[in-house]
Design a protein around this motif. Structure first.
Motif, PDB file in Angstrom:
ATOM      1  N   LYS A  91      33.318  37.844  26.770  1.00 44.32           N
ATOM      2  CA  LYS A  91      34.089  36.737  26.264  1.00 44.32           C
ATOM      3  C   LYS A  91      35.349  37.463  25.572  1.00 44.32           C
ATOM      4  O   LYS A  91      35.239  37.941  24.712  1.00 44.32           O
ATOM      5  CB  LYS A  91      33.118  35.660  25.360  1.00 44.32           C
ATOM      6  N   ASP A  93      38.759  36.088  23.709  1.00 41.09           N
ATOM      7  CA  ASP A  93      39.378  34.742  22.988  1.00 41.09           C
ATOM      8  C   ASP A  93      40.972  35.340  22.914  1.00 41.09           C
ATOM      9  O   ASP A  93      41.117  36.103  22.111  1.00 41.09           O
ATOM     10  CB  ASP A  93      38.793  34.414  21.566  1.00 41.09           C
TER      11      ASP A  93
ATOM     12  N   ASP B 217      44.959  37.636  13.612  1.00 42.41           N
ATOM     13  CA  ASP B 217      44.164  36.243  14.113  1.00 42.41           C
ATOM     14  C   ASP B 217      42.720  36.719  14.383  1.00 42.41           C
ATOM     15  O   ASP B 217      42.307  37.823  15.373  1.00 42.41           O
ATOM     16  CB  ASP B 217      45.025  36.216  15.574  1.00 42.41           C
ATOM     17  N   LYS B 219      40.622  35.108  15.629  1.00 43.32           N
ATOM     18  CA  LYS B 219      40.055  34.410  17.099  1.00 43.32           C
ATOM     19  C   LYS B 219      40.444  35.560  18.175  1.00 43.32           C
ATOM     20  O   LYS B 219      39.759  35.650  19.104  1.00 43.32           O
ATOM     21  CB  LYS B 219      40.556  33.109  17.415  1.00 43.32           C
ATOM     22  N   LEU B 220      41.613  36.232  18.168  1.00 43.86           N
ATOM     23  CA  LEU B 220      41.810  37.134  18.906  1.00 43.86           C
ATOM     24  C   LEU B 220      40.764  38.166  19.152  1.00 43.86           C
ATOM     25  O   LEU B 220      40.767  39.103  18.108  1.00 43.86           O
ATOM     26  CB  LEU B 220      43.276  37.679  18.539  1.00 43.86           C
ATOM     27  N   SER B 221      39.934  38.306  20.031  1.00 44.23           N
ATOM     28  CA  SER B 221      38.757  39.053  19.976  1.00 44.23           C
ATOM     29  C   SER B 221      38.126  39.284  21.508  1.00 44.23           C
ATOM     30  O   SER B 221      38.515  38.382  22.273  1.00 44.23           O
ATOM     31  CB  SER B 221      37.699  38.645  19.152  1.00 44.23           C
ATOM     32  N   ILE B 222      37.465  40.401  21.693  1.00 46.51           N
ATOM     33  CA  ILE B 222      36.655  40.639  22.835  1.00 46.51           C
ATOM     34  C   ILE B 222      35.178  40.908  22.411  1.00 46.51           C
ATOM     35  O   ILE B 222      35.117  41.539  21.728  1.00 46.51           O
ATOM     36  CB  ILE B 222      37.207  41.575  23.826  1.00 46.51           C
ATOM     37  N   GLU B 223      34.379  39.984  22.896  1.00 47.19           N
ATOM     38  CA  GLU B 223      32.915  40.166  22.865  1.00 47.19           C
ATOM     39  C   GLU B 223      32.337  40.586  23.953  1.00 47.19           C
ATOM     40  O   GLU B 223      32.663  40.128  25.213  1.00 47.19           O
ATOM     41  CB  GLU B 223      32.096  38.852  22.181  1.00 47.19           C
ATOM     42  N   MET B 224      31.766  41.843  23.909  1.00 42.50           N
ATOM     43  CA  MET B 224      31.363  42.257  25.176  1.00 42.50           C
ATOM     44  C   MET B 224      29.756  42.922  25.004  1.00 42.50           C
ATOM     45  O   MET B 224      29.318  43.348  23.967  1.00 42.50           O
ATOM     46  CB  MET B 224      32.065  43.539  25.784  1.00 42.50           C
ATOM     47  N   SER B 225      28.910  42.845  25.996  1.00 42.99           N
ATOM     48  CA  SER B 225      27.439  43.191  25.907  1.00 42.99           C
ATOM     49  C   SER B 225      27.381  44.936  25.644  1.00 42.99           C
ATOM     50  O   SER B 225      26.948  45.367  24.732  1.00 42.99           O
ATOM     51  CB  SER B 225      26.629  42.575  26.940  1.00 42.99           C
ATOM     52  N   ASN B 226      28.126  45.181  26.676  1.00 45.15           N
ATOM     53  CA  ASN B 226      28.291  46.833  26.442  1.00 45.15           C
ATOM     54  C   ASN B 226      29.566  47.208  27.654  1.00 45.15           C
ATOM     55  O   ASN B 226      30.224  46.476  28.245  1.00 45.15           O
ATOM     56  CB  ASN B 226      26.982  47.567  27.016  1.00 45.15           C
ATOM     57  N   TYR B 227      29.974  48.420  27.100  1.00 47.47           N
ATOM     58  CA  TYR B 227      31.029  48.831  27.922  1.00 47.47           C
ATOM     59  C   TYR B 227      30.872  48.869  29.363  1.00 47.47           C
ATOM     60  O   TYR B 227      29.701  49.379  29.784  1.00 47.47           O
ATOM     61  CB  TYR B 227      31.583  50.111  27.123  1.00 47.47           C
ATOM     62  N   LEU B 228      31.785  48.887  29.922  1.00 44.88           N
ATOM     63  CA  LEU B 228      31.519  49.255  31.592  1.00 44.88           C
ATOM     64  C   LEU B 228      32.141  50.302  31.841  1.00 44.88           C
ATOM     65  O   LEU B 228      33.036  50.875  31.043  1.00 44.88           O
ATOM     66  CB  LEU B 228      32.267  47.866  32.280  1.00 44.88           C
TER      67      LEU B 228
END
Lengths: 453, 584
Positions: A91, A93, B217, B219-228
């Motif tokens: 995700k 944002d 900020d 909010k400015l973010s990236i959520e990731m399960s694992n790196y690709l």
């Protein structure tokens, strides 16, 4: 001819016209509100079902068909789903800065987000989770373009009231070239299919198209006229040999790739006198029950009895093309060539002139002459070439889908329950299936290639 | 006349009124009337005068009357005549004379009056006419003036209009200029504003960016399960100078490969085109070479064309050779040869076309007789072809000869001679013809002269005959009529004999007869003078030189001789007659 070999699937729901086939052609992804549905293209069985955080505004397959990007612009959110690992989740944002556009990089491991006010382009890496910014992107018709091999990206920029073009290497987002473009107000840029020439055109106030080499050298520039509204649309032929430029003067100019000069120009006259061209006119007629055209399938459908049938008739030349008069006092007048498309084999060019919205023009690129004009009963919404064969599909927002090939023209009613008004359509990469989109549904139309002859 | 008369007439009435009033008051008014009348009409005068007579002249005033009349007459200018009263009685003669004079005067006056009246009438009518025309002209003038003024007015108005329009135009132009300047100023203003706005916008964006960055900020973010992993399976590389160089290299490689592919395609296209060109050339040569044989059958300029085609063939071969080497060197030659051949082909095609059309025409004409005719035509054509071939060979031989020794003067002369031989022969032939004609002419002339001579002889004979006839005529006066006949018959026979040889000459007889008729109709009186001599005849016929040679004796001599002979014959006849008569 086609009718015998055309079959239609059942109808599926869809929202926001979000329906994409994976680049490998195996899957069909559709969005229904905040749900993403992935089906096997052949069986149409649901393979995966993902739930997004909000209503999806944009959806895109990665180039390797492994990931799907879903953008929710209102929330400034991007969600990425994996086909291989349904549990994997990502995700992004963009925060309070807002989001207006999101897209995959050609490698399928980076996502490029354009923030509101074209403040910057954020490049998110799915490999390293890193983020990088590209400042000053220009808000225009087509400000970003990737080469077909996915190696380079050209980006239009605006700084100090001047247009610049940046060429990036997509591998590591290294800025390869940065140069000022000789435009007043750049409107768009597009790589040639072989990735060596970048066509850059000015906005409609000035007819100007520039050709830049990959290394930033200006190869040539072309201007057909002055003091009048200029370029409206541009299309490269798949062989990179021709560049078709549609303009507000209702003409298409074909430029060649050696001298970058005009080879010929295609006019769109209101009266067709070219005796070599065939004018197909769609004629509507009331359905006749008991006619042999009506299959059992159709008879069982109630709507088919109420919808009108139509067929093409060849009009005697000279033929009149219906013309609408544009309002000269309004901006972006409905006149000129707005859409251009080359067939996959470079042989044909289809054009649409905005003040003749019901007509579609097909040009022969070998003889450089008009080949056919399709005069529809309603304005042409969308037309797409078969990626494999010289075959053109179009729709006009009614319940029919139309096909043109050098052999002739045919109109087919979409035989589904309720009325299915085709708003847009596109081909499966194999060229054997057409995906038809109505406002809230999709329907697959199988066009058997074998029986095309 | 009128001028002279009017002054004398005018004082009259006043004069006699005065006089009369003194004489008699009663007669005054009628007399005046009369006098007035008398001026106008003579007819009315006698009647009135009679009626008034009693009042004018009475027994008592005769002398006065006479004096008065005399005075009057004097005043009228008739000074020669005056009345004298002799013892109270008037002698009638002077009175009558006077009366006559007066009457004459009166008549003259009347006539003059009439004339004047008519003249006046005429002049009156003339005047009227003139006045009329004057009036009309005046009207016309007036009209024209009015028109003129109208036109002037119109012109003035138009000029005014023009002026206003010019003003308008000027103002419009100014307006346009103003508008243009406004537009341009607006445009610059707009451009400036947009630039300003854009700058502001960028500044704002910058600021916003700054703020967003500063605020960090959340909010400015990236959520990731694992790196690709990377799609190509490789690991990401650090940005280094080496990388940059590699990118550059790759880019240039890409460009280079593109150019290479493009060059390759161009080369391919070029070679393809070359192949096509070669093929076309070959075809063309193939087409043109059989045509050579065809051309041989054509009568016109075949030698030239063949030479041309041969030359072209050479060129073609050479170009074919060079085609493989390099196009650049032989390009011009190649294009030239192609063009030449193309032109030839075109002309050939045209000829074929025309032939085809001709044949088609013929076919249409005689379709049923096709087979036999065709056969015949074929034969004819073959024959013609053969003939032409022979000619061609001959010409070629000649040409060969010419070509083999082009610098040899002798042979050239010989050839020239050969060339003129024919002409010479022709001239000779002409010469021969001419000679023949000349001979003919000469023969004819001879004949003619002969005929003329004969004619002369005949005339002589005729002359003799005439003399004989005259003699007989003369003798006829005398009672020896019977004797004449045998003398006449003799010349007749002579004439008839002489005409026989004349028939041989066809052109001469009319002349001969003419001369005969002349000689016959010329009267015996003028005979010796008018009779044309043979010499005259010759002269008139332009045969003098011949006549000179022929009749060397002068004409006068012959004439005299003949006359002498005539005389002698006459004498002899007379003598003979006498001889005859004498025994009677």
């Amino acid at each position: 001819m086609y009718q015998n070999s055309m079959n239609f699937s059942e109808v599926f729901k869809q929202s926001n016209q979000l329906c994409k086939v994976s680049p490998d052609g195996k899957y069909l992804a559709t969005c229904v509100q905040y749900r993403l549905v992935v089906r096997d293209f052949n069986t149409l069985q649901i393979v995966h079902l993902y739930t997004c955080l909000d209503q999806v505004m944009h959806m895109e397959w990665s180039s390797d068909s492994l990931f799907i990007l879903c953008a929710m612009y209102k929330r400034g959110l991007v969600q990425v789903w994996s086909l291989e690992q349904p549990d994997w989740h990502c995700k992004i944002d963009e925060g309070s800065i807002g989001l207006v556009s999101s897209r995959w990089s050609p490698d399928g491991r980076h996502i490029l987000n354009t923030t509101e006010f074209n403040l910057r382009v954020t490049v998110w890496s799915l490999c390293t989770k890193s983020v990088s910014y590209i400042k000053y992107p220009k808000a225009c018709q087509k400000g970003v373009d990737f080469t077909t091999d996915g190696r380079y990206m050209a980006l239009a920029e605006r700084r100090e009231c001047k247009d610049y073009i940046s060429v990036f290497v997509c591998d590591d987002w290294h800025l390869l070239r940065h140069f000022e473009s000789e435009t007043q107000d750049l409107a768009g840029l597009e790589w040639s299919p072989n990735g060596c020439v970048l066509a850059v055109w000015d906005n409609c106030l000035e007819y100007k198209i520039l050709f830049y080499s990959l290394d930033g050298r200006l190869l040539s520039s072309y201007s057909a006229y002055e003091w009048s509204l200029g370029i409206k649309s541009v299309a490269w032929s798949p062989s990179s040999q021709f560049l078709a430029v549609g303009s507000y003067d209702e003409k298409v100019r074909i430029l060649n790739h050696i001298t970058w000069k005009k080879i010929t120009e295609f006019e769109h006259p209101a009266t067709i006198i070219n005796t070599k061209a065939v004018v197909f006119k769609e004629v509507e007629k009331r359905p006749v029950v008991g006619s042999e055209d009506l299959s059992i399938h159709q008879l069982t459908m109630n709507n088919s009895l109420f919808s009108t049938q139509s067929k093409y008739e060849i009009t005697q030349l000279p033929a009149q093309v219906p013309v609408i008069k544009p309002d000269p006092d309004r901006a972006n007048p409905k006149i000129g060539i707005s859409t251009l498309a080359f067939s996959a084999d470079n042989r044909y060019l289809a054009t649409k002139n905005d003040n003749m919205p019901q007509s579609l023009w097909v040009w022969d690129m070998q003889r450089l002459s008009l080949l056919a004009v399709l005069e529809q009963t309603a304005p042409v919404r969308c037309f797409v070439w078969d990626p494999r064969r010289p075959r053109l599909a179009l729709c006009t927002g009614n319940t029919k889908v139309y096909l043109w090939s050098p052999a002739g023209c045919v109109s087919v009613n979409v035989p589904v329950e309720g009325s299915f008004q085709v708003q847009s359509l596109f081909w499966h990469c194999s060229g054997s299936t057409l995906i038809l989109l109505s406002k809230e549904h999709i329907c697959l139309c199988y066009v058997d290639a074998e029986e095309e002859k | 006349m009128g001028d002279w008369w009017t002054p004398t007439m005018m004082p009259d009435p006043s004069l006699d009124t005065k006089e009369l009033s003194s004489i008699s008051g009663i007669s005054m008014s009628p007399s005046r009337q009369n006098l007035h009348h008398s001026l106008h009409s003579t007819m009315a005068l006698p009647k009135n005068s009679y009626s008034v007579l009693s009042a004018f002249c009475t027994e008592e005033n005769v002398s006065q009357c006479i004096a008065y009349v005399n005075q009057e007459v004097c005043s009228l200018g008739l000074t020669g005549v005056s009345l004298e009263s002799k013892s109270g009685s008037l002698s009638a003669v002077p009175v009558l004379n006077l009366l006559y004079e007066v009457l004459q005067l009166q008549r003259r006056a009347q006539r003059a009056l009439n004339d004047l009246e008519t003249q006046q009438l005429k002049s009156g009518s003339d005047l009227e006419h003139l006045q009329h025309s004057n009036c009309r002209l005046k009207d016309q003038l007036e009209h024209t003036r009015r028109e003129n003024s109208g036109l002037h007015e119109g012109e003035r108005q138009l000029q005014l209009k023009i002026k206003t329009l010019q003003n308008c135009l000027k103002s419009e132009k100014e307006e346009v200029q103003k508008l243009q300047s406004i537009i341009s100023s607006r445009a610059t203003q707009y451009n400036h504003d947009t630039k300003r706005k854009e700058r502001e916008c960028t500044k704002l964006k910058e600021r916003l960016n700054q703020l967003l960055m500063d605020k960090r900020d959340k909010k400015l973010s990236i959520e990731m399960s694992n790196y690709l992993g990377r799609s190509d399976g490789k690991r990401g590389l650090w940005k280094t100078g080496k990388m940059e160089a590699r990118h550059e290299g790759e880019m240039y490689r890409a460009l280079l490969s593109d150019y290479e592919t493009r060059q390759r395609t161009l080369m391919l296209e070029n070679s393809e085109l070359k192949k096509v060109l070669q093929h076309m050339k070959k075809d063309m040569i193939a087409i043109l070479s059989p045509k050579k044989h065809c051309i041989k059958t054509e009568p016109a300029d075949d030698s030239l064309e063949q030479a041309g085609s041969e030359g072209e063939e050479e060129i073609g071969e050479s170009s074919r050779e060079t085609l493989e080497q390099s196009c650049e060197q032989a390009r011009e030659q190649l294009t030239n040869s192609i063009r030449l051949q193309w032109r030839k082909l075109k002309s050939h095609m045209e000829r074929l076309d025309s032939q085809a059309s001709l044949v088609a025409c013929q076919e249409r004409e005689a379709e049923e007789m096709m087979s036999r005719k065709e056969h015949e035509e074929e034969m004819q054509r073959m024959r013609m072809e053969l003939q032409q071939c022979k000619e061609f060979i001959h010409m070629q031989q000649q040409l060969l000869q010419q070509l083999s020794s082009p610098c040899d003067e002798e042979t050239a002369a010989l050839l020239n001679d050969c060339y003129t031989l024919e002409e010479k022969e022709r001239l000779k032939e002409e010469w021969r013809l001419f000679n023949e004609q000349k001979r003919n002419f000469e023969r004819e002339r001879k004949n003619f002269t002969e005929a003329a001579i004969r004619l002369g002889h005949e005339r002589k004979m005729f002359e003799e005959d005439r003399a004989a006839w005259l003699k007989t005529q003369f003798l006829n006066m005398t009672p020896f009529v019977d004797r004449k006949r045998p003398a006449l018959s003799e010349p007749h026979s002579a004439l008839s004999v002489s005409t026989e040889p004349e028939a041989k000459l066809q052109s001469t007889p009319p002349l001969v007869t003419k001369s005969q008729s002349y000689s016959v109709f010329s009267t015996p009186k003028a005979a010796p003078v008018k009779m044309p001599s043979t010499a005259d005849l010759y002269r008139s016929l332009h045969l003098i030189p011949e006549s000179r040679g022929h009749g060397k004796c002068p004409s006068g001599e012959t004439l005299t001789k003949s006359r002498l002979r005539n005389c002698s014959t006459d004498c002899s006849v007379i003598s003979l007659v006498r001889d005859e008569n004498s025994p009677i």
